[in-house]
Motif scaffolding. Structure first.
Motif, mmCIF file in Angstrom:
data_model
loop_
_atom_site.group_PDB
_atom_site.id
_atom_site.type_symbol
_atom_site.label_atom_id
_atom_site.label_comp_id
_atom_site.label_asym_id
_atom_site.label_seq_id
_atom_site.Cartn_x
_atom_site.Cartn_y
_atom_site.Cartn_z
ATOM 1 N N ARG A 99 0.833 -1.201 0.000
ATOM 2 C CA ARG A 99 0.000 0.000 0.000
ATOM 3 C C ARG A 99 0.872 1.256 0.000
ATOM 4 N N ASN A 100 1.944 1.227 0.789
ATOM 5 C CA ASN A 100 2.844 2.381 0.823
ATOM 6 C C ASN A 100 3.557 2.580 -0.515
ATOM 7 N N ILE A 101 3.972 1.475 -1.134
ATOM 8 C CA ILE A 101 4.670 1.581 -2.420
ATOM 9 C C ILE A 101 3.744 2.168 -3.482
ATOM 10 N N TYR A 102 2.538 1.642 -3.571
ATOM 11 C CA TYR A 102 1.600 2.121 -4.586
ATOM 12 C C TYR A 102 1.163 3.554 -4.313
ATOM 13 N N ASN A 119 5.933 8.015 1.725
ATOM 14 C CA ASN A 119 5.451 6.645 1.549
ATOM 15 C C ASN A 119 6.591 5.661 1.299
ATOM 16 N N TYR A 120 7.561 6.067 0.490
ATOM 17 C CA TYR A 120 8.696 5.177 0.222
ATOM 18 C C TYR A 120 9.514 4.940 1.491
ATOM 19 N N LYS A 121 9.657 5.975 2.311
ATOM 20 C CA LYS A 121 10.380 5.819 3.574
ATOM 21 C C LYS A 121 9.650 4.851 4.503
ATOM 22 N N LEU A 139 14.462 1.233 -3.379
ATOM 23 C CA LEU A 139 15.538 2.217 -3.197
ATOM 24 C C LEU A 139 15.670 3.110 -4.428
ATOM 25 N N ASN A 140 15.480 2.526 -5.615
ATOM 26 C CA ASN A 140 15.513 3.327 -6.843
ATOM 27 C C ASN A 140 14.361 4.324 -6.889
ATOM 28 N N LYS A 141 13.190 3.907 -6.406
ATOM 29 C CA LYS A 141 12.043 4.815 -6.359
ATOM 30 C C LYS A 141 12.337 5.993 -5.421
ATOM 31 N N LYS A 142 12.882 5.675 -4.270
ATOM 32 C CA LYS A 142 13.228 6.728 -3.303
ATOM 33 C C LYS A 142 14.292 7.658 -3.898
#
Length: 251
Positions: A99-102, A119-121, A139-142
Motif C-alpha cells: 500500500r505504501n509503495i503504490y 510513503n517510500y520511507k 531504493l531506486n524509487k526513493k
C-alpha cells in the motif's frame, strides 16, 4: 533506424497473444513496442488489458491513464469505471508494504514528491526484511524522488544502496547522473555500466558523456539509440547531433 513495419508487427503479435490470453507474452511484445515508441497509445491500452487479464488492476489502471493521455480517442468510460472499482478492491487487499509503495507511486506520478518520499520511507522502515528484488526497486524509487527534488546527495546514497542490494542498470545511471550534478569523479564509469535504459535516459546519458569528454562511450550510446529509434523527432535529431560531436572528437 528501425522501420515502422517492425513496430507494427510487434504490436500485432502482442494483440494476438492478448486475444489468446497469453498475457505474459503479450506484455513482452507491448513493452518492446513501448521501448521504440513510449507514446504508442495502442500498446499502452493493450498492455492495460493484458494486466487486467493477470488481475493486476492497479497497474492496468495506470496504463489505461497513460494510453488516454497519449490518445484521447482510446477513452473507454465502461472500462475505466470497471478499473476504478477493481483497483480499489485490490488496494484494500494489499499488505501495508505494498500500500505504501503504490501510494508513493501515485504521488510521484502526480508530481507530489514530498508525499511520495514519505510513503517510500515508510515502505523501507525494515529493509532487512525485504527481498533483494523489492529492496533495490524501492531504493531506486526513493532515489528518483530525491532526483526530482534536486537532492543529489541523498539520491546518490540511495542509488549506492540499491547497487549494494542488486546490480542494476538504472541505479548505475542514477549514480552517474548524481556524480555529474555534484561534480564528482566517476560519472563516466558509472554511466558506462548503465545499458538497459529508456530512450530519454539513453539520450541524457550520451549528452552527459559528451560533456565530460567520454566520447567513445557517448558514440556507442548514440549509435544504439539511433539504431532503435523509428521516427525523426526531437530525440532523433539530438542523438544525431550528439553522435556527430562524439565522432568528430574521436578523429
Amino acid at each position: 533506424m528501425i522501420s515502422d513495419d517492425v513496430v507494427e508487427n510487434l504490436l500485432d503479435e502482442g494483440i494476438g497473444f492478448l486475444e489468446s490470453k497469453s498475457y505474459a507474452k503479450a506484455i513482452e511484445c507491448f513493452d518492446e513496442v513501448l521501448f521504440y515508441d513510449p507514446q504508442c497509445g495502442e500498446a499502452l491500452i493493450s498492455k492495460s488489458h493484458a494486466l487486467y487479464g493477470q488481475r493486476h488492476f492497479v497497474k492496468a489502471l495506470r496504463y489505461y491513464r497513460r494510453a488516454v493521455k497519449a490518445n484521447d480517442d482510446l477513452s473507454d468510460v465502461e472500462y475505466h469505471r470497471l478499473l476504478l472499482a477493481k483497483s480499489s478492491e485490490e488496494r484494500d487487499s494489499f499488505p501495508k508494504l505494498k500500500r505504501n509503495i503504490y501510494a508513493g507511486d501515485e504521488h510521484f506520478a502526480r508530481g507530489e514528491y514530498e508525499k511520495a518520499l514519505k510513503n517510500y520511507k515508510k515502505a523501507l522502515a525494515n529493509p532487512s526484511k525485504l527481498k533483494e528484488k523489492i529492496l533495490f526497486k524501492l531504493l531506486n524509487k526513493k532515489a528518483s524522488t530525491h532526483l526530482k527534488l534536486n537532492d543529489f546527495e541523498r539520491a546518490l546514497l540511495c542509488f549506492n544502496e540499491s547497487l549494494n542490494a542488486l546490480n542494476n542498470d538504472y541505479a548505475w545511471y542514477g549514480k552517474g547522473l548524481c556524480e555529474y550534478e555534484l561534480g564528482l569523479d566517476g560519472a563516466c564509469e558509472s554511466l558506462g555500466h548503465a545499458v538497459k535504459l529508456t530512450k530519454a535516459q539513453l539520450l541524457e546519458k550520451g549528452l552527459i558523456l559528451n560533456e565530460l569528454g567520454c566520447f567513445e562511450k557517448a558514440l556507442e550510446t548514440f549509435e544504439f539509440l539511433l539504431e532503435n529509434h523509428f521516427r525523426e523527432d526531437e530525440t532523433y535529431i539530438k542523438a544525431l547531433n550528439g553522435r556527430e560531436l562524439a565522432a568528430k572528437n574521436l578523429v
